[in-house]
Design a protein around this motif. Sequence first.
Motif, mmCIF file in Angstrom:
data_model
loop_
_atom_site.group_PDB
_atom_site.id
_atom_site.type_symbol
_atom_site.label_atom_id
_atom_site.label_comp_id
_atom_site.label_asym_id
_atom_site.label_seq_id
_atom_site.Cartn_x
_atom_site.Cartn_y
_atom_site.Cartn_z
ATOM 1 N N MET A 126 0.680 -1.123 -0.169
ATOM 2 C CA MET A 126 0.124 -0.022 0.021
ATOM 3 C C MET A 126 0.923 1.066 -0.026
ATOM 4 N N ASN A 127 0.592 2.067 -0.853
ATOM 5 C CA ASN A 127 1.417 3.333 -0.993
ATOM 6 C C ASN A 127 0.824 4.279 0.184
ATOM 7 N N ASN A 128 1.830 5.367 0.233
ATOM 8 C CA ASN A 128 1.288 6.399 1.525
ATOM 9 C C ASN A 128 0.911 7.784 0.723
ATOM 10 N N ALA A 129 0.032 8.460 1.247
ATOM 11 C CA ALA A 129 -0.267 9.892 0.761
ATOM 12 C C ALA A 129 0.059 10.810 1.958
ATOM 13 N N TYR A 130 0.894 11.639 1.602
ATOM 14 C CA TYR A 130 1.492 12.713 2.719
ATOM 15 C C TYR A 130 0.867 14.030 2.361
ATOM 16 N N CYS A 131 0.794 14.751 3.611
ATOM 17 C CA CYS A 131 0.398 16.167 3.646
ATOM 18 C C CYS A 131 1.557 16.797 4.197
ATOM 19 N N PHE A 132 2.243 17.473 3.699
ATOM 20 C CA PHE A 132 3.506 18.237 4.173
ATOM 21 C C PHE A 132 3.020 19.498 4.782
ATOM 22 N N CYS A 133 3.792 19.574 6.091
ATOM 23 C CA CYS A 133 3.522 20.660 6.665
ATOM 24 C C CYS A 133 4.646 21.676 6.240
ATOM 25 N N PRO A 134 4.510 22.962 5.714
ATOM 26 C CA PRO A 134 5.566 23.732 5.104
ATOM 27 C C PRO A 134 6.752 23.760 5.808
ATOM 28 N N ASN A 135 6.918 23.639 7.192
ATOM 29 C CA ASN A 135 8.115 23.632 7.845
ATOM 30 C C ASN A 135 8.835 22.374 7.761
ATOM 31 N N PHE A 136 8.197 21.442 7.553
ATOM 32 C CA PHE A 136 8.801 20.125 7.514
ATOM 33 C C PHE A 136 9.759 20.029 6.014
ATOM 34 N N LEU A 169 0.832 12.958 8.003
ATOM 35 C CA LEU A 169 1.088 14.083 8.355
ATOM 36 C C LEU A 169 2.564 14.105 8.527
ATOM 37 N N ALA A 170 3.309 14.987 7.782
ATOM 38 C CA ALA A 170 4.625 15.103 7.983
ATOM 39 C C ALA A 170 4.909 16.355 8.598
ATOM 40 N N VAL A 202 4.297 11.553 10.892
ATOM 41 C CA VAL A 202 6.012 11.377 10.773
ATOM 42 C C VAL A 202 6.814 12.534 11.179
ATOM 43 N N PHE A 203 7.970 12.251 11.302
ATOM 44 C CA PHE A 203 8.991 13.430 11.574
ATOM 45 C C PHE A 203 10.312 13.162 10.630
ATOM 46 N N PRO A 204 10.983 14.299 10.823
ATOM 47 C CA PRO A 204 12.390 14.331 10.009
ATOM 48 C C PRO A 204 13.055 12.843 10.170
ATOM 49 N N HIS A 205 13.075 12.532 11.468
ATOM 50 C CA HIS A 205 14.111 11.523 11.934
ATOM 51 C C HIS A 205 13.455 9.965 11.421
ATOM 52 N N ASN A 206 12.106 9.948 11.017
ATOM 53 C CA ASN A 206 11.601 8.704 10.655
ATOM 54 C C ASN A 206 10.893 8.579 9.429
ATOM 55 N N PHE A 207 11.149 9.723 8.642
ATOM 56 C CA PHE A 207 10.435 10.058 7.480
ATOM 57 C C PHE A 207 10.907 8.739 6.378
ATOM 58 N N THR A 208 12.134 8.374 6.261
ATOM 59 C CA THR A 208 12.426 7.320 5.156
ATOM 60 C C THR A 208 11.991 6.321 5.509
ATOM 61 N N GLN A 209 11.881 6.011 6.827
ATOM 62 C CA GLN A 209 11.255 4.782 7.190
ATOM 63 C C GLN A 209 9.909 4.486 6.676
ATOM 64 N N SER A 210 8.982 5.836 6.838
ATOM 65 C CA SER A 210 7.673 5.689 6.417
ATOM 66 C C SER A 210 7.346 5.025 5.121
ATOM 67 N N TYR A 211 8.212 5.332 4.099
ATOM 68 C CA TYR A 211 7.880 4.925 2.770
ATOM 69 C C TYR A 211 8.855 3.685 2.176
ATOM 70 N N ASN A 212 9.723 3.277 3.401
ATOM 71 C CA ASN A 212 10.527 1.742 2.760
ATOM 72 C C ASN A 212 9.660 0.914 3.763
ATOM 73 N N SER A 213 8.595 0.222 3.065
ATOM 74 C CA SER A 213 7.767 -0.744 3.529
ATOM 75 C C SER A 213 8.552 -1.983 4.012
#
Length: 323
Positions: free
Chosen positions: A1-11, A99-100, A122-133
Amino acid sequence: MNNAYCFCPNFLTRVPVDNIIEALISKKNSIFLDDKNKLMSEYSKKLQGAPDDFRLLTLLEFHISETQKITTKVNVPNVDSRFLLEALTGRKTLERKLLASADRDTHQAIVDELKEHNITKVFPHNFTQSYNSHLTRGFEYQEFKLELEHSLALMIGEKKARLENEYNSTLANCLKAKRYEVRDQTLHGKSSTGKTAGSLDLAIYDENLKTIIEPVRLKGGEEDPFYVHLNKLLDNYNPLRVEHTFLVVYYIGKRKSFTKFADDYETRLGKLDVTKLNQSSNWTFDSYTRAKSEHDSIRITEQVGSVNGSAFVCTHFFADFSD
């Protein structure tokens, strides 16, 4: 299943551009945008510095396919937490919504609503983990049963834990090391008691809830703890009626009595007293079968039945933690 991100501008200012490119271009995940283009306007304001900022802005505007964009109608005037929440909830999708966020505090006011709508932060420290299923492991009953047995065998060999919460934490860590997504069920609002987190059950997720593990320490044939935990596992803590559940018994009685304890436990499974279970539910218990175990110190018994018409397979593990 793919992800659908909403990026907070500061992220977008806190993570490497290459990570955003990997998530959206290489992995083909989706992005939430709003119908008035306010999010893109905020992204433009934030990304005005280094060449990488311009590269990311160009990516967002021109290199994402239209099918990756989930555009929602948002009535909130300013791009804040409520705006992002409305963007995320304005359209239904089978993709996993995330929500990033640049940090843990900025969107704390909407945490309960994010949980209600099954939206993950999700946060900067675990962002890559979120899309590496591949970093988390899928649930398959027979395979998981073997891994649970192996985890208990490792724990018996170490014999470091003594309190129930220590056993549970060790078991959770063993399963996490095997790449399962392990959560404390109470933290997701399933508990109706005031027990401490250590004494509550564990849940295994594979996108959705797949199974629940209810641990209990027993010295012998105590009836009350057995029925309390069985009731919690099959009814109270299982409102979604997941088919496979696990009752893990840490046996802490006399070592010479473990086999008799396991035999007596199985005998009880064959003649359960349903009056000791939740009387607002309808119970049927059809059969129990001893399953193969690789260790003499662990016995496995599979129990089949139904609660309120929903079939279940409850797998009982008896693990010898006696001194």
